[in-house]
Structure formats: structure tokens, C-alpha cells
Design an enzyme around this catalytic site. Structure first.
Site, PDB file in Angstrom:
ATOM      1  CE  LYS A 171      43.905  42.599  37.919  1.00  0.00           C
ATOM      2  NZ  LYS A 171      44.655  42.252  36.697  1.00  0.00           N
ATOM      3  NE  ARG A 177      44.028  33.808  33.266  1.00  0.00           N
ATOM      4  CZ  ARG A 177      43.789  35.092  33.502  1.00  0.00           C
ATOM      5  NH1 ARG A 177      44.227  35.652  34.620  1.00  0.00           N
ATOM      6  NH2 ARG A 177      43.161  35.828  32.615  1.00  0.00           N
ATOM      7  NE  ARG A 228      40.231  45.462  33.453  1.00  0.00           N
ATOM      8  CZ  ARG A 228      40.104  44.255  33.992  1.00  0.00           C
ATOM      9  NH1 ARG A 228      39.483  44.087  35.127  1.00  0.00           N
ATOM     10  NH2 ARG A 228      40.631  43.221  33.384  1.00  0.00           N
ATOM     11  NE  ARG A 250      42.073  39.919  28.957  1.00  0.00           N
ATOM     12  CZ  ARG A 250      42.509  38.822  29.561  1.00  0.00           C
ATOM     13  NH1 ARG A 250      42.904  37.781  28.860  1.00  0.00           N
ATOM     14  NH2 ARG A 250      42.555  38.778  30.864  1.00  0.00           N
ATOM     15  NE  ARG A 271      39.523  35.080  31.921  1.00  0.00           N
ATOM     16  CZ  ARG A 271      39.858  36.163  32.619  1.00  0.00           C
ATOM     17  NH1 ARG A 271      40.192  36.056  33.887  1.00  0.00           N
ATOM     18  NH2 ARG A 271      39.862  37.341  32.060  1.00  0.00           N
TER      19      ARG A 271
HETATM   20  P1  AMP Z   1      39.321  40.144  34.342  1.00  0.00           P
HETATM   21  O1  AMP Z   1      38.781  38.832  34.795  1.00  0.00           O
HETATM   22  O2  AMP Z   1      39.514  41.128  35.451  1.00  0.00           O
HETATM   23  O3  AMP Z   1      40.539  39.982  33.464  1.00  0.00           O
HETATM   24  O4  AMP Z   1      38.182  40.785  33.393  1.00  0.00           O
HETATM   25  C1  AMP Z   1      37.738  40.136  32.213  1.00  0.00           C
HETATM   26  C2  AMP Z   1      37.031  41.146  31.315  1.00  0.00           C
HETATM   27  O5  AMP Z   1      35.883  41.682  31.985  1.00  0.00           O
HETATM   28  C3  AMP Z   1      37.855  42.368  30.917  1.00  0.00           C
HETATM   29  O6  AMP Z   1      38.702  42.120  29.805  1.00  0.00           O
HETATM   30  C4  AMP Z   1      36.751  43.372  30.591  1.00  0.00           C
HETATM   31  O7  AMP Z   1      36.156  43.100  29.342  1.00  0.00           O
HETATM   32  C5  AMP Z   1      35.714  43.064  31.660  1.00  0.00           C
HETATM   33  N1  AMP Z   1      35.935  43.864  32.896  1.00  0.00           N
HETATM   34  C6  AMP Z   1      36.266  43.394  34.128  1.00  0.00           C
HETATM   35  N2  AMP Z   1      36.371  44.399  35.012  1.00  0.00           N
HETATM   36  C7  AMP Z   1      36.109  45.534  34.326  1.00  0.00           C
HETATM   37  C8  AMP Z   1      36.079  46.912  34.674  1.00  0.00           C
HETATM   38  N3  AMP Z   1      36.351  47.334  35.932  1.00  0.00           N
HETATM   39  N4  AMP Z   1      35.795  47.808  33.693  1.00  0.00           N
HETATM   40  C9  AMP Z   1      35.505  47.416  32.440  1.00  0.00           C
HETATM   41  N5  AMP Z   1      35.519  46.138  32.039  1.00  0.00           N
HETATM   42  C10 AMP Z   1      35.823  45.187  32.973  1.00  0.00           C
END
Ligand code: AMP
Length: 211
Positions: A13, A127, A88, A170, A159
Site C-alpha cells: 500500500k 522490508r 481499518r 498484525r 520497523r
Molecule cells: P501501517 O504503517 O499502516 O502498517 O500501521 C502501523 C501501525 O499503526 C498498525 O499496526 C496500527 O498499530 C497503527 N495504525 C495505523 N493505522 C491505523 C488505523 N487506521 N487504525 C488503528 N491503528 C492503526
């Protein structure tokens, strides 16, 4: 143009979002990036969010909805955007629809990038992110983390949530809480499916042909 990008962690994404927004000149809203900035700056919000993020759990809906609400109020919903990592949960999706409706706006298209689970794990463990330009890249088995960013030569980091146990969690959270959004948007007639296998350019091409 108002777009939502759906897909499991590791589906690509973030990478695809960068390619799409540069082509259409719309804002790239990544809730993950916003949260990581808050954590880095040690804000009250970041301290709260970090508890969930480091375990691979979702940050509570009300916190995320607040971020998006503030952003939309500031902008008045006038400019286009691409949402990456939001919504999400079903509650986030419903609240988002309500917020946009109150501004006389709606989502134009939802793109779901699908990748088989085995490949997701491989992508997430390899990654790396550039600490200077935020470029997302993948290291091969023979390279180490200090190889440098292919775009700018900056230092790459892994990360904290891209480690085995957190990755597994996740992906489970995705299956239980985020995957139902595919049906939600399909029923609304907004969903477009994209095969996320192949090269970055191939996937971008598939997405652009839908837009
Ligand atoms: P991402 O970079 O999109 O993989 O997000 C990393 C982490 O941020 C996720 O594993 C969640 O802990 C938190 N996070 C990001 N976006 C959301 C969302 N829309 N709702 C809840 N937690 C989020």
C-alpha cells in the site's frame, strides 16, 4: 479524487500510494506514518499509540477517528486524498462516510491490493525504510541493513513491528478486523480488486488502469 487503498500489511500500500499521489497530485494520508511521527516526537498521543503499535494491535478507533476528523476539518474536504491504512475497522469506515457526507463529499473508489499470505510474510521480514527519505525497499538475503537506500543512499532501518511475532499478530488483526471492509465497500459498489503480485511497476500499472 478521493481514494481508499486497502490491503493486508505487506501488500504494498505505502509503495503504491506514493506512485498514485505523485501522478494525481492528491494528498497521501498514511495513518501509520502519522502515528510513527507522533511516537518519534514523544507526544502524549504518540505515547498512547505506541503501546498498541509495538504489539501489532490496532490503535483505538476514537484516537484514529479524531486524527482524520481534524485533518478533514482543516482542509474542508476540498482537496483529493488517498487513504493508506485507514479505515481499518468497520466503525472507522462508517464514521469516515459520515464525516465526508457532512462535508458533502464521498469516496470515489476503493482499491484492494491482494497478495497471498506466504508472500506477505516474506515481504514484511525483508522490508526496510530509509531514515532520510522514507523510501520503502526490500533487502535480499545476502544484503545487510547498512547497504543504504537505493534512492538516496540514506540509512535503512527495520520497523519495530516488522519482526516475526508482531508480523503474525498484525496479519491476524487484519483478517479479523480489516478484511471485512472488503465486503463493506463491495456492497457500496466502490470496490476494485487489484492483483498485488509482480513488480512494483506492474502493480502500479494495474491500479492506474482502474483510475
Ligand atoms: P501501517 O504503517 O499502516 O502498517 O500501521 C502501523 C501501525 O499503526 C498498525 O499496526 C496500527 O498499530 C497503527 N495504525 C495505523 N493505522 C491505523 C488505523 N487506521 N487504525 C488503528 N491503528 C492503526
Amino acid at each position: 479524487m478521493r481514494l481508499v487503498l486497502l490491503g493486508a500489511p505487506g501488500a504494498g500500500k505505502g509503495t503504491q500510494a506514493k506512485n498514485i499521489v505523485s501522478k494525481y497530485n492528491i494528498a497521501h494520508i498514511s495513518t501509520g506514518d502519522i502515528l510513527r511521527d507522533e511516537v518519534k516526537n514523544n507526544t502524549e498521543f504518540g505515547i498512547k499509540a505506541n503501546q498498541y503499535m509495538k504489539e501489532g494491535k490496532l490503535v483505538p478507533d476514537e484516537l484514529i477517528i479524531e486524527i482524520i476528523r481534524n485533518m478533514l476539518v482543516k482542509d474542508g474536504g476540498k482537496s483529493g486524498f488517498l487513504m493508506d491504512g485507514f479505515p481499518r475497522t468497520l466503525l472507522q469506515a462508517e464514521k469516515f462516510d459520515e464525516m465526508l457526507a457532512s462535508l458533502g463529499q464521498s469516496i470515489d473508489k476503493v482499491i484492494n491490493i491482494s497478495v497471498e499470505p506466504k508472500r506477505l510474510i516474506k515481504r514484511l521480514t525483508s522490508r526496510r525504510v530509509c531514515s532520510s527519505c522514507n523510501n520503502i525497499c526490500s533487502i535480499s538475503n545476502n544484503e545487510d541493513d547498512n547497504e543504504g537506500c537505493p534512492s538516496c543512499g540514506g540509512e535503512l532501518y527495520r520497523r519495530k513491528d516488522d519482526h516475526d511475532e508482531v508480523i503474525k499478530h498484525r496479519l491476524k488483526v487484519y483478517e479479523q478486523q480489516t478484511k471485512p471492509l472488503i465486503d463493506y465497500y463491495r456492497k457500496n459498489g466502490l470496490l476494485f480488486e487489484v492483483d498485488g503480485s509482480g513488480t512494483e511497476a506492474e502493480v502500479t500499472e494495474r491500479i492506474l488502469s482502474i483510475l
